[in-house]
Design a protein around this motif. Structure first.
Motif, PDB file in Angstrom:
ATOM      1  N   ALA A 151     -14.434  14.604  -7.240  1.00  0.00           N
ATOM      2  CA  ALA A 151     -13.895  13.251  -7.138  1.00  0.00           C
ATOM      3  C   ALA A 151     -12.430  13.271  -6.700  1.00  0.00           C
ATOM      4  O   ALA A 151     -11.994  12.448  -5.887  1.00  0.00           O
ATOM      5  CB  ALA A 151     -14.047  12.526  -8.474  1.00  0.00           C
ATOM      6  N   VAL A 152     -11.647  14.206  -7.227  1.00  0.00           N
ATOM      7  CA  VAL A 152     -10.247  14.312  -6.824  1.00  0.00           C
ATOM      8  C   VAL A 152     -10.149  14.752  -5.369  1.00  0.00           C
ATOM      9  O   VAL A 152      -9.289  14.273  -4.618  1.00  0.00           O
ATOM     10  CB  VAL A 152      -9.485  15.280  -7.748  1.00  0.00           C
ATOM     11  N   GLU A 153     -11.019  15.649  -4.957  1.00  0.00           N
ATOM     12  CA  GLU A 153     -11.037  16.082  -3.566  1.00  0.00           C
ATOM     13  C   GLU A 153     -11.295  14.894  -2.643  1.00  0.00           C
ATOM     14  O   GLU A 153     -10.682  14.782  -1.575  1.00  0.00           O
ATOM     15  CB  GLU A 153     -12.107  17.157  -3.372  1.00  0.00           C
ATOM     16  N   ARG A 154     -12.197  14.006  -3.042  1.00  0.00           N
ATOM     17  CA  ARG A 154     -12.447  12.807  -2.240  1.00  0.00           C
ATOM     18  C   ARG A 154     -11.196  11.946  -2.156  1.00  0.00           C
ATOM     19  O   ARG A 154     -10.874  11.376  -1.112  1.00  0.00           O
ATOM     20  CB  ARG A 154     -13.594  11.993  -2.843  1.00  0.00           C
ATOM     21  N   ARG A 155     -10.486  11.862  -3.262  1.00  0.00           N
ATOM     22  CA  ARG A 155      -9.256  11.056  -3.278  1.00  0.00           C
ATOM     23  C   ARG A 155      -8.202  11.663  -2.347  1.00  0.00           C
ATOM     24  O   ARG A 155      -7.524  10.942  -1.609  1.00  0.00           O
ATOM     25  CB  ARG A 155      -8.732  10.966  -4.714  1.00  0.00           C
ATOM     26  N   VAL A 156      -8.058  12.972  -2.384  1.00  0.00           N
ATOM     27  CA  VAL A 156      -7.121  13.639  -1.479  1.00  0.00           C
ATOM     28  C   VAL A 156      -7.550  13.428  -0.029  1.00  0.00           C
ATOM     29  O   VAL A 156      -6.717  13.156   0.851  1.00  0.00           O
ATOM     30  CB  VAL A 156      -7.033  15.140  -1.803  1.00  0.00           C
ATOM     31  N   ALA A 157      -8.854  13.535   0.229  1.00  0.00           N
ATOM     32  CA  ALA A 157      -9.361  13.342   1.588  1.00  0.00           C
ATOM     33  C   ALA A 157      -9.091  11.924   2.085  1.00  0.00           C
ATOM     34  O   ALA A 157      -8.809  11.721   3.281  1.00  0.00           O
ATOM     35  CB  ALA A 157     -10.855  13.647   1.637  1.00  0.00           C
TER      36      ALA A 157
ATOM     37  N   ALA B 195       0.835  -1.206   0.000  1.00  0.00           N
ATOM     38  CA  ALA B 195       0.000   0.000   0.000  1.00  0.00           C
ATOM     39  C   ALA B 195       0.868   1.253   0.000  1.00  0.00           C
ATOM     40  O   ALA B 195       0.552   2.248  -0.661  1.00  0.00           O
ATOM     41  CB  ALA B 195      -0.933  -0.001   1.207  1.00  0.00           C
ATOM     42  N   ASN B 196       1.961   1.235   0.756  1.00  0.00           N
ATOM     43  CA  ASN B 196       2.793   2.432   0.872  1.00  0.00           C
ATOM     44  C   ASN B 196       3.769   2.591  -0.284  1.00  0.00           C
ATOM     45  O   ASN B 196       3.947   3.697  -0.804  1.00  0.00           O
ATOM     46  CB  ASN B 196       3.564   2.406   2.196  1.00  0.00           C
ATOM     47  N   ASP B 197       4.415   1.524  -0.678  1.00  0.00           N
ATOM     48  CA  ASP B 197       5.481   1.632  -1.676  1.00  0.00           C
ATOM     49  C   ASP B 197       4.963   1.605  -3.106  1.00  0.00           C
ATOM     50  O   ASP B 197       5.634   2.091  -4.019  1.00  0.00           O
ATOM     51  CB  ASP B 197       6.498   0.502  -1.487  1.00  0.00           C
ATOM     52  N   VAL B 198       3.805   1.035  -3.314  1.00  0.00           N
ATOM     53  CA  VAL B 198       3.252   0.924  -4.672  1.00  0.00           C
ATOM     54  C   VAL B 198       2.023   1.814  -4.853  1.00  0.00           C
ATOM     55  O   VAL B 198       1.937   2.595  -5.801  1.00  0.00           O
ATOM     56  CB  VAL B 198       2.898  -0.544  -5.003  1.00  0.00           C
ATOM     57  N   VAL B 199       1.083   1.704  -3.933  1.00  0.00           N
ATOM     58  CA  VAL B 199      -0.194   2.404  -4.093  1.00  0.00           C
ATOM     59  C   VAL B 199      -0.037   3.913  -3.909  1.00  0.00           C
ATOM     60  O   VAL B 199      -0.594   4.696  -4.686  1.00  0.00           O
ATOM     61  CB  VAL B 199      -1.237   1.844  -3.114  1.00  0.00           C
ATOM     62  N   LEU B 200       0.705   4.340  -2.898  1.00  0.00           N
ATOM     63  CA  LEU B 200       0.800   5.778  -2.635  1.00  0.00           C
ATOM     64  C   LEU B 200       1.413   6.557  -3.801  1.00  0.00           C
ATOM     65  O   LEU B 200       0.869   7.593  -4.203  1.00  0.00           O
ATOM     66  CB  LEU B 200       1.580   6.035  -1.348  1.00  0.00           C
ATOM     67  N   PRO B 201       2.543   6.115  -4.387  1.00  0.00           N
ATOM     68  CA  PRO B 201       3.062   6.840  -5.560  1.00  0.00           C
ATOM     69  C   PRO B 201       2.066   6.860  -6.721  1.00  0.00           C
ATOM     70  O   PRO B 201       1.947   7.867  -7.421  1.00  0.00           O
ATOM     71  CB  PRO B 201       4.335   6.067  -5.925  1.00  0.00           C
ATOM     72  N   ARG B 202       1.360   5.753  -6.908  1.00  0.00           N
ATOM     73  CA  ARG B 202       0.356   5.696  -7.981  1.00  0.00           C
ATOM     74  C   ARG B 202      -0.761   6.689  -7.717  1.00  0.00           C
ATOM     75  O   ARG B 202      -1.202   7.393  -8.631  1.00  0.00           O
ATOM     76  CB  ARG B 202      -0.178   4.268  -8.080  1.00  0.00           C
ATOM     77  N   GLN B 203      -1.241   6.767  -6.472  1.00  0.00           N
ATOM     78  CA  GLN B 203      -2.314   7.700  -6.143  1.00  0.00           C
ATOM     79  C   GLN B 203      -1.865   9.150  -6.317  1.00  0.00           C
ATOM     80  O   GLN B 203      -2.615   9.980  -6.844  1.00  0.00           O
ATOM     81  CB  GLN B 203      -2.798   7.462  -4.712  1.00  0.00           C
ATOM     82  N   LEU B 204      -0.660   9.463  -5.885  1.00  0.00           N
ATOM     83  CA  LEU B 204      -0.147  10.826  -6.055  1.00  0.00           C
ATOM     84  C   LEU B 204      -0.077  11.203  -7.523  1.00  0.00           C
ATOM     85  O   LEU B 204      -0.423  12.325  -7.914  1.00  0.00           O
ATOM     86  CB  LEU B 204       1.238  10.949  -5.422  1.00  0.00           C
ATOM     87  N   TRP B 205       0.395  10.273  -8.352  1.00  0.00           N
ATOM     88  CA  TRP B 205       0.499  10.573  -9.783  1.00  0.00           C
ATOM     89  C   TRP B 205      -0.885  10.795 -10.388  1.00  0.00           C
ATOM     90  O   TRP B 205      -1.083  11.718 -11.176  1.00  0.00           O
ATOM     91  CB  TRP B 205       1.223   9.455 -10.516  1.00  0.00           C
ATOM     92  N   GLU B 206      -1.846   9.949 -10.049  1.00  0.00           N
ATOM     93  CA  GLU B 206      -3.189  10.107 -10.602  1.00  0.00           C
ATOM     94  C   GLU B 206      -3.787  11.446 -10.192  1.00  0.00           C
ATOM     95  O   GLU B 206      -4.428  12.128 -11.002  1.00  0.00           O
ATOM     96  CB  GLU B 206      -4.086   8.953 -10.136  1.00  0.00           C
ATOM     97  N   ILE B 207      -3.578  11.841  -8.948  1.00  0.00           N
ATOM     98  CA  ILE B 207      -4.085  13.134  -8.485  1.00  0.00           C
ATOM     99  C   ILE B 207      -3.420  14.266  -9.254  1.00  0.00           C
ATOM    100  O   ILE B 207      -4.084  15.198  -9.729  1.00  0.00           O
ATOM    101  CB  ILE B 207      -3.852  13.275  -6.971  1.00  0.00           C
ATOM    102  N   ALA B 208      -2.090  14.205  -9.393  1.00  0.00           N
ATOM    103  CA  ALA B 208      -1.369  15.266 -10.101  1.00  0.00           C
ATOM    104  C   ALA B 208      -1.814  15.354 -11.557  1.00  0.00           C
ATOM    105  O   ALA B 208      -2.001  16.456 -12.095  1.00  0.00           O
ATOM    106  CB  ALA B 208       0.137  15.006 -10.029  1.00  0.00           C
ATOM    107  N   ARG B 209      -1.977  14.208 -12.193  1.00  0.00           N
ATOM    108  CA  ARG B 209      -2.386  14.190 -13.604  1.00  0.00           C
ATOM    109  C   ARG B 209      -3.763  14.821 -13.786  1.00  0.00           C
ATOM    110  O   ARG B 209      -3.988  15.614 -14.716  1.00  0.00           O
ATOM    111  CB  ARG B 209      -2.395  12.741 -14.097  1.00  0.00           C
ATOM    112  N   LEU B 210      -4.688  14.487 -12.888  1.00  0.00           N
ATOM    113  CA  LEU B 210      -6.036  15.037 -12.982  1.00  0.00           C
ATOM    114  C   LEU B 210      -6.049  16.525 -12.654  1.00  0.00           C
ATOM    115  O   LEU B 210      -6.772  17.306 -13.278  1.00  0.00           O
ATOM    116  CB  LEU B 210      -6.972  14.267 -12.053  1.00  0.00           C
ATOM    117  N   LEU B 211      -5.236  16.928 -11.680  1.00  0.00           N
ATOM    118  CA  LEU B 211      -5.168  18.346 -11.331  1.00  0.00           C
ATOM    119  C   LEU B 211      -4.607  19.172 -12.482  1.00  0.00           C
ATOM    120  O   LEU B 211      -5.018  20.319 -12.695  1.00  0.00           O
ATOM    121  CB  LEU B 211      -4.319  18.537 -10.076  1.00  0.00           C
ATOM    122  N   ARG B 212      -3.685  18.614 -13.227  1.00  0.00           N
ATOM    123  CA  ARG B 212      -3.183  19.317 -14.414  1.00  0.00           C
ATOM    124  C   ARG B 212      -4.314  19.522 -15.423  1.00  0.00           C
ATOM    125  O   ARG B 212      -4.468  20.613 -15.993  1.00  0.00           O
ATOM    126  CB  ARG B 212      -2.043  18.530 -15.058  1.00  0.00           C
TER     127      ARG B 212
END
Length: 270
Positions: free
Chosen positions: A188-194, A133-150
């Motif tokens: 939806a992104v706000e929910r993901r950040v939350a 969850a920490n080493d694989v999922v967290l970087p993936r989640q951060l990237w998805e959030i950044a991509r959508l925010l762009r």
């Protein structure tokens, strides 16, 4: 922010690369010029053998050839890390600050801070949490959030541009559904950040329970103090509280792991 699926060598070349901070033109390398200089030096040495001292001609030729070899190595490595190649190959797979507006910056900062809190936690460092969850999922989640925010930043800029001047009913009929779609994605992104922030809070609670467990090691001193005053009720209360802390730690770690598993089930796109 870089797509974690990019090869490790190129990810290292992208992260912190100031020449990629903006998506305009990037400076060209100088490897070709170095090769030209080296070639001229070697050629002068070869041609000069007729009128130069043998030792000097040999040094010019040898030095030029060595320079050519070094320049070739530098050129190959330089091209691997050149901004042109990285931008051409991965232009849509990294996000730089200039890509984001103020609202997107704020959301990405919150997400990044939550992830850093998880990584800094003692329960993470000691391996009590799910490493996947920490080493694989967290970087993936951060990237998805950044991509959508762009994408949100680009679309908000387009909406502002389109709304300049007179807004007719026809224009509003086009803009309103687009704004509604954008708002849904932002929510939806706000929910993901939350959810990232909720995970970080669970991890911090587990850390607090772990600190409380550490303090249990000092209970012997307090038991001895109560025993000297024949305070049996105090001894029982101390023991009950110690048992409660043990249970709290177990539950806190379980809750944090469960929150991490929930993050792993989120889709890659919204």
């Amino acid at each position: 922010m870089v797509d974690p699926d990019i090869p490790e060598d190129d990810r290292r070349r992208i992260v912190g690369n100031e020449r990629l901070a903006f998506r305009g033109a990037v400076p060209q390398g100088r490897g070709v010029g170095a090769l030209v200089v080296a070639g001229c030096l070697a050629l002068d040495g070869l041609l000069g053998r007729r009128w130069l001292p043998p030792g000097l001609a040999f040094m010019m030729t040898g030095g030029g050839l060595v320079f050519i070899g070094a320049a070739l190595v530098h050129l190959v490595h330089g091209r691997q890390g050149s901004p042109q190649r990285l931008m051409r190959r991965y232009g849509e797979r990294y996000v730089v600050p200039a890509d984001l507006d103020a609202e997107a910056h704020s959301a990405l900062f919150r997400a990044g801070q939550a992830v850093q809190e998880v990584y800094a936690s003692r329960v993470h460092r000691t391996g009590l949490l799910d490493p996947v969850a920490n080493d694989v999922v967290l970087p993936r989640q951060l990237w998805e959030i950044a991509r959508l925010l762009r994408s949100h930043s680009i679309l908000r800029a387009e909406q502002r541009q389109a709304a300049q001047g007179v807004v007719t009913p026809e224009l509003r009929a086009v803009l309103d559904p687009q704004r509604a779609a954008l708002a849904r994605s932002v929510t939806a992104v706000e929910r993901r950040v939350a959810m990232l922030e909720a995970y970080a809070r669970r991890v911090q609670e587990a850390d607090a329970a772990l600190r409380a467990q550490d303090l249990l090691g000092g209970n012997d001193k307090y038991r001895a103090l109560l025993a000297r005053t024949d305070d049996m009720e105090g001894l029982r209360d101390l023991t009950l509280r110690a048992d409660a802390v043990e249970g709290t730690l177990a539950r806190s770690v379980q809750d944090a792991v469960a929150a991490g598993h929930t993050l792993a089930t989120l889709p890659d796109g919204l």
